[in-house]
Design a protein around this motif. Sequence first.
Motif: not given
Length: 86
Positions: A15-19, A24-29, A66-73, A80-82
């Motif tokens: 959330a922090l990185m996307l916000y 700052i002006g970076f794209s979401r991708q 796998s869970a620690v990586l998978g849930v935030p991913m 990104m889809v929404l």
Amino acid sequence: MHTAIMIFFGLVLLALMLYIGERIGFSRQTMAYGFAALWLALTLINGAVGVVHAGQSVGAEIALGSAVLGVPMAAMVVFMVLSAES
């Protein structure tokens, strides 16, 4: 409990990185790819610490990692889809 805390921090970091990236002006991708690389590295470091210092087995760390990586991913992919549809 540690797994839940790591997943929570992964979601907060996302959330922090996307916000902040949007402000700052970076794209979401760009920020999503940056998050994916950063979170993968942090998950691998967390797993290595679990094996070396906490005495966990490699198999257990792979399963929990796998869970620690998978849930935030998964949350990132859903976001990104929404956000692409709107």
